[in-house]
Design a protein around this motif. Structure first.
Motif, short mmCIF file in Angstrom:
data_model
loop_
_atom_site.label_atom_id
_atom_site.label_comp_id
_atom_site.label_asym_id
_atom_site.label_seq_id
_atom_site.Cartn_x
_atom_site.Cartn_y
_atom_site.Cartn_z
N ASN A 181 -3.16 -2.64 -7.99
CA ASN A 181 -4.49 -3.19 -7.81
C ASN A 181 -5.56 -2.15 -8.11
OD1 ASN A 181 -3.78 -5.92 -6.50
ND2 ASN A 181 -2.68 -4.45 -5.21
N GLY A 182 -6.73 -2.62 -8.57
CA GLY A 182 -7.84 -1.72 -8.82
C GLY A 182 -7.51 -0.68 -9.87
N ARG A 183 -7.96 0.55 -9.63
CA ARG A 183 -7.74 1.63 -10.59
C ARG A 183 -6.30 2.11 -10.62
NH1 ARG A 183 -12.38 5.71 -8.76
NH2 ARG A 183 -11.51 5.02 -6.76
N SER A 184 -5.49 1.66 -9.67
CA SER A 184 -4.07 2.06 -9.67
C SER A 184 -3.34 1.59 -10.91
CB SER A 184 -3.37 1.51 -8.42
OG SER A 184 -3.96 2.01 -7.25
N ASN A 186 0.82 -1.20 0.00
CA ASN A 186 0.00 0.00 0.00
C ASN A 186 0.86 1.26 0.00
OD1 ASN A 186 -2.44 1.31 -0.11
ND2 ASN A 186 -2.72 1.36 2.10
N ASP A 211 -4.64 1.60 -13.92
CA ASP A 211 -5.20 2.22 -15.12
C ASP A 211 -4.27 3.23 -15.78
OD1 ASP A 211 -7.43 0.69 -14.75
OD2 ASP A 211 -8.62 2.28 -13.80
N GLU A 246 -9.34 -5.93 -6.08
CA GLU A 246 -10.10 -4.84 -6.69
C GLU A 246 -9.92 -3.54 -5.92
OE1 GLU A 246 -14.11 -6.04 -7.02
OE2 GLU A 246 -13.71 -7.69 -8.41
N LYS A 247 -9.34 -3.59 -4.74
CA LYS A 247 -9.11 -2.40 -3.93
C LYS A 247 -7.96 -1.60 -4.52
CE LYS A 247 -7.97 -0.90 0.76
NZ LYS A 247 -7.64 -1.35 2.14
N ASP A 248 -8.12 -0.28 -4.62
CA ASP A 248 -7.07 0.56 -5.19
C ASP A 248 -5.86 0.59 -4.25
OD1 ASP A 248 -8.94 1.09 -7.08
OD2 ASP A 248 -9.47 3.07 -6.34
N SER A 249 -4.76 0.05 -4.73
CA SER A 249 -3.54 0.03 -3.92
C SER A 249 -2.36 -0.30 -4.80
CB SER A 249 -3.63 -0.99 -2.78
OG SER A 249 -3.71 -2.31 -3.29
#
Length: 307
Positions: A93-96, A3, A98, A68-71
């Protein structure tokens, strides 16, 4: 580092470098590796570690995480396990995941070239991606694709100067020997050629397209077993045969020429590290690859290359 952020990763790398007494002065480029699985990370780092003997680099691996958690989780490797390079693995992870450009920009070496390598999946347009837009050289791996014709067709349609594929480096030694062999017979008239190799390798198709474009003769691809490329044979207008044949499992080939004794030559099977070393040697656009990809492939008898 769990994180975390790219800025924190950069600071930790600087601290670790100062503690270990190593510097970034010997790094000649930043190599961004885009992976899809942990297996891809493993194969890419093994190849990049071997290539670091010739091209010490900062290697940044970007791997989409399963959460799926942004990290952002990161791993830093230096010392003997990273070869002559330093390695940063970013598991986003997640939108990180993108915005790859935001992830890697704080970690790029200053005043050095950037190379992006897709070890597994080939994007629709390499230069238009975040990772590709910041790179002087964009490398793909159609050589290991299960559908090399479709992969090469995709690369052909989206080609941008600076793109290349390891399949091209995979047939470099064959191209060198064949060109040298044909130069010995300047007046010879060739009427056809045959390339024998596995049908899952992009190198076979690029080699055939190179011969078709260079010699302007029909080139047949014969599916074989064993090595990626097994043999290349030429027929002349006088019924004579010239050829280069490598037995599966060996690093030597037999050169066959009319009027001369057969000659054994060294023709090593190239792994990913060997091909990566070649592609990192010159980061300027490869004109020969461009011509073969954009003009040579369409001369082969494959519908996927005609559109």
């Amino acid at each position: 580092m769990n994180n975390t952020t790219s800025a924190d990763v950069g600071m930790r790398l600087e601290t670790q470098r100062e503690t270990e007494g190593t510097g970034a002065l010997g790094r000649v480029l930043t190599l961004i590796i885009m992976a899809k699985t942990e297996g891809g990370v493993r194969d890419a780092l093994q190849a990049a570690g071997g290539a670091s003997r010739a091209h010490p680099s900062r290697i940044i691996v970007v791997l989409p995480g399963e959460s799926e958690k942004d990290s952002l989780d990161a791993e830093i490797r230096t010392g003997t396990e990273s070869g002559a390079s330093e390695v940063i693995i970013l598991r986003a992870n997640g939108r990180s995941a993108d915005n790859v450009k935001t992830l890697v920009m704080p970690l790029l070496l200053p005043d050095t070239p950037v190379v992006t390598w897709w070890i597994q999946e080939i994007p629709e347009n390499c230069a238009a991606t975040d990772a590709g837009s910041i790179a002087q050289r964009r490398i793909t791996t159609a050589r290991t694709s299960h559908e090399p014709v479709r992969s090469l067709a995709k690369l052909r349609h989206s080609y941008t100067p600076g793109d290349t594929d390891l399949s091209w480096a995979g047939c470099s030694l064959w191209r060198n020997y064949l060109a040298s062999m044909l130069d010995e017979f300047p007046g010879i008239k060739l009427v056809s050629a045959r390339v024998n190799g596995t049908d899952f390798s992009g190198s076979v198709y690029l080699l055939a397209a190179w011969l078709r474009l260079l010699l302007d003769i029909p080139v047949e691809i014969i599916k074989g077993e064993g090595s990626v490329i097994n043999s290349v044979y030429f027929e002349t207008d006088k019924g004579e045969t010239l050829g280069l044949e490598r037995s599966p499992g060996t690093d030597f080939a037999t050169m066959i020429r009319p009027g001369r004794k057969d000659q054994m030559v060294a023709l090593n099977r190239r792994d990913l590290a060997d091909m990566l070393i070649e592609d990192l040697r010159d980061l300027t656009p490869d004109y020969a690859y461009e011509q073969v990809l954009t003009k040579g492939l369409e001369l082969l008898d494959y519908p996927a290359f005609q559109n």
